[in-house]
Design a protein around this motif. Structure first.
Motif, mmCIF file in Angstrom:
data_model
loop_
_atom_site.group_PDB
_atom_site.id
_atom_site.type_symbol
_atom_site.label_atom_id
_atom_site.label_comp_id
_atom_site.label_asym_id
_atom_site.label_seq_id
_atom_site.Cartn_x
_atom_site.Cartn_y
_atom_site.Cartn_z
ATOM 1 N N ILE A 2 42.467 50.454 34.988
ATOM 2 C CA ILE A 2 42.063 48.622 35.589
ATOM 3 C C ILE A 2 43.022 47.855 34.447
ATOM 4 O O ILE A 2 42.659 48.104 33.305
ATOM 5 C CB ILE A 2 41.131 48.241 35.455
ATOM 6 C CG1 ILE A 2 39.959 48.442 33.829
ATOM 7 C CG2 ILE A 2 40.528 48.830 36.636
ATOM 8 C CD1 ILE A 2 38.375 48.007 34.355
ATOM 9 N N ASN A 3 43.438 46.424 34.584
ATOM 10 C CA ASN A 3 43.846 45.691 33.846
ATOM 11 C C ASN A 3 44.692 46.291 32.787
ATOM 12 O O ASN A 3 46.324 46.997 32.887
ATOM 13 C CB ASN A 3 43.085 45.025 33.279
ATOM 14 C CG ASN A 3 42.307 44.201 33.819
ATOM 15 O OD1 ASN A 3 42.798 43.958 35.272
ATOM 16 N ND2 ASN A 3 40.472 43.949 33.144
ATOM 17 N N ASN A 37 40.411 35.088 37.907
ATOM 18 C CA ASN A 37 39.589 35.710 36.644
ATOM 19 C C ASN A 37 39.060 36.887 37.815
ATOM 20 O O ASN A 37 38.064 36.872 37.912
ATOM 21 C CB ASN A 37 38.288 34.596 36.947
ATOM 22 C CG ASN A 37 37.580 34.943 36.014
ATOM 23 O OD1 ASN A 37 37.539 35.696 34.874
ATOM 24 N ND2 ASN A 37 36.194 34.615 36.202
ATOM 25 N N MET A 38 39.673 37.452 37.614
ATOM 26 C CA MET A 38 39.735 39.278 38.703
ATOM 27 C C MET A 38 40.352 40.040 37.974
ATOM 28 O O MET A 38 41.242 39.654 36.672
ATOM 29 C CB MET A 38 39.584 38.831 40.075
ATOM 30 C CG MET A 38 38.998 38.059 40.563
ATOM 31 S SD MET A 38 39.682 38.001 42.234
ATOM 32 C CE MET A 38 37.904 37.772 42.764
ATOM 33 N N ASP A 39 39.996 41.430 38.553
ATOM 34 C CA ASP A 39 40.930 42.664 37.262
ATOM 35 C C ASP A 39 41.949 43.182 38.737
ATOM 36 O O ASP A 39 42.223 42.897 39.415
ATOM 37 C CB ASP A 39 39.907 43.592 37.232
ATOM 38 C CG ASP A 39 38.530 42.917 36.545
ATOM 39 O OD1 ASP A 39 39.516 42.611 35.229
ATOM 40 O OD2 ASP A 39 37.552 43.542 36.919
ATOM 41 N N LEU A 40 43.200 43.390 37.885
ATOM 42 C CA LEU A 40 43.865 43.922 38.776
ATOM 43 C C LEU A 40 43.968 45.740 38.233
ATOM 44 O O LEU A 40 43.348 46.629 37.354
ATOM 45 C CB LEU A 40 45.658 43.605 37.990
ATOM 46 C CG LEU A 40 46.300 44.349 38.649
ATOM 47 C CD1 LEU A 40 47.052 44.007 39.531
ATOM 48 C CD2 LEU A 40 47.624 44.486 37.767
ATOM 49 N N VAL A 41 43.206 46.601 39.888
ATOM 50 C CA VAL A 41 42.856 47.938 39.998
ATOM 51 C C VAL A 41 43.934 48.776 40.627
ATOM 52 O O VAL A 41 44.342 48.863 41.289
ATOM 53 C CB VAL A 41 41.875 47.796 40.535
ATOM 54 C CG1 VAL A 41 41.252 49.018 40.505
ATOM 55 C CG2 VAL A 41 40.428 46.750 39.851
ATOM 56 N N GLY A 58 33.909 44.748 38.971
ATOM 57 C CA GLY A 58 32.518 44.881 38.706
ATOM 58 C C GLY A 58 31.494 44.877 39.752
ATOM 59 O O GLY A 58 31.172 46.056 40.029
ATOM 60 N N LYS A 59 32.316 43.608 40.573
ATOM 61 C CA LYS A 59 31.075 44.263 42.090
ATOM 62 C C LYS A 59 31.541 44.651 42.777
ATOM 63 O O LYS A 59 30.961 46.068 43.649
ATOM 64 C CB LYS A 59 32.002 42.887 42.659
ATOM 65 C CG LYS A 59 31.072 42.333 44.075
ATOM 66 C CD LYS A 59 32.101 40.885 44.675
ATOM 67 C CE LYS A 59 31.011 40.695 46.130
ATOM 68 N NZ LYS A 59 31.606 39.428 46.695
ATOM 69 N N PHE A 60 32.881 45.459 42.730
ATOM 70 C CA PHE A 60 33.579 46.534 43.261
ATOM 71 C C PHE A 60 32.747 48.155 43.060
ATOM 72 O O PHE A 60 32.378 48.107 44.157
ATOM 73 C CB PHE A 60 35.006 47.418 43.208
ATOM 74 C CG PHE A 60 35.427 48.080 43.551
ATOM 75 C CD1 PHE A 60 35.342 48.488 45.866
ATOM 76 C CD2 PHE A 60 35.803 49.267 42.769
ATOM 77 C CE1 PHE A 60 36.285 49.086 45.917
ATOM 78 C CE2 PHE A 60 36.667 50.641 43.365
ATOM 79 C CZ PHE A 60 35.968 50.991 44.945
ATOM 80 N N ARG A 61 32.238 48.014 41.870
ATOM 81 C CA ARG A 61 31.480 49.325 41.542
ATOM 82 C C ARG A 61 30.640 48.839 41.858
ATOM 83 O O ARG A 61 29.320 50.245 41.932
ATOM 84 C CB ARG A 61 31.549 49.367 39.993
ATOM 85 C CG ARG A 61 33.174 50.448 39.153
ATOM 86 C CD ARG A 61 32.682 51.525 39.280
ATOM 87 N NE ARG A 61 32.641 52.153 38.672
ATOM 88 C CZ ARG A 61 31.794 53.209 39.372
ATOM 89 N NH1 ARG A 61 32.113 53.525 40.053
ATOM 90 N NH2 ARG A 61 30.792 53.921 38.626
ATOM 91 N N TYR A 62 29.315 48.257 41.261
ATOM 92 C CA TYR A 62 27.966 47.778 42.404
ATOM 93 C C TYR A 62 28.133 47.814 43.827
ATOM 94 O O TYR A 62 27.151 48.906 43.871
ATOM 95 C CB TYR A 62 28.016 46.407 41.806
ATOM 96 C CG TYR A 62 27.057 46.120 42.361
ATOM 97 C CD1 TYR A 62 25.502 47.056 41.472
ATOM 98 C CD2 TYR A 62 26.561 45.472 43.768
ATOM 99 C CE1 TYR A 62 23.987 46.267 41.934
ATOM 100 C CE2 TYR A 62 25.241 45.012 44.135
ATOM 101 C CZ TYR A 62 23.555 45.664 43.543
ATOM 102 O OH TYR A 62 23.327 45.164 43.766
#
Length: 164
Positions: A2-3, A37-41, A58-62
């Protein structure tokens, strides 16, 4: 990855809503993710060029952990229960052991039925074969025979699996 862990020049970018943005330089893609305000995955590192997606990691992992926990909760672990018979078993003992076999099959467990031979009983393996054939006939509506009766050493073994 990520990122900042993504170390390639350019990536095929998928937006936050799933729309195809196209091939962009990694720096631009990372800046777009930061602006939202997100991540590059990196979702497909083996592709040429690698496919990256803008998402809240974080939401994806959850969500992934929640799905895995739900899958573990719903799975049925099949045990292998073993019931020993003897070559010269009496009728009452046979009926008791047969009830155990039926109970295990109804609980959804596999059952390993074994006839153990002692001493010179091994010369009369046909007696053990008859016992296992009798078990097979009496529980055939509850199970499928996964392994036919077979002599292994001083034991004759048959494995039964419950029908669904």
């Amino acid at each position: 990855m990520i990122n900042d862990e993504i170390r390639v020049k350019e990536v095929r970018l998928v937006g936050a809503e799933g729309e195809q943005i196209g091939i962009t330089p990694t720096r631009e893609a990372l800046q777009m993710a930061i602006d939202l305000n997100m991540d590059l995955v990196n979702v497909a590192p083996q592709a040429k060029p690698p496919v990256c997606r803008i998402m809240d990691y974080g939401k994806f992992r959850y969500e992934q952990q929640k799905k895995e926990k739900e899958a573990r909760k719903n799975q049925k672990i099949v045990d292998l229960k073993e019931v020993w018979f003897r070559a010269n078993i009496e009728e009452h003992d046979y009926q008791t052991k047969l009830r155990n076999v039926v109970k295990f099959l109804k609980d959804g467990d596999k059952v390993k039925c074994s006839v153990r031979f002692r001493g010179r009983e091994i010369t009369h393996a046909s007696i053990g074969q008859k016992i296992l054939d009798r078990v097979k006939v009496e529980v055939e509506e509850l199970c499928t025979i996964e392994r036919q009766p077979k002599l292994e050493g001083r034991s004759m073994i048959m494995i039964l699996a419950p029908k669904n």
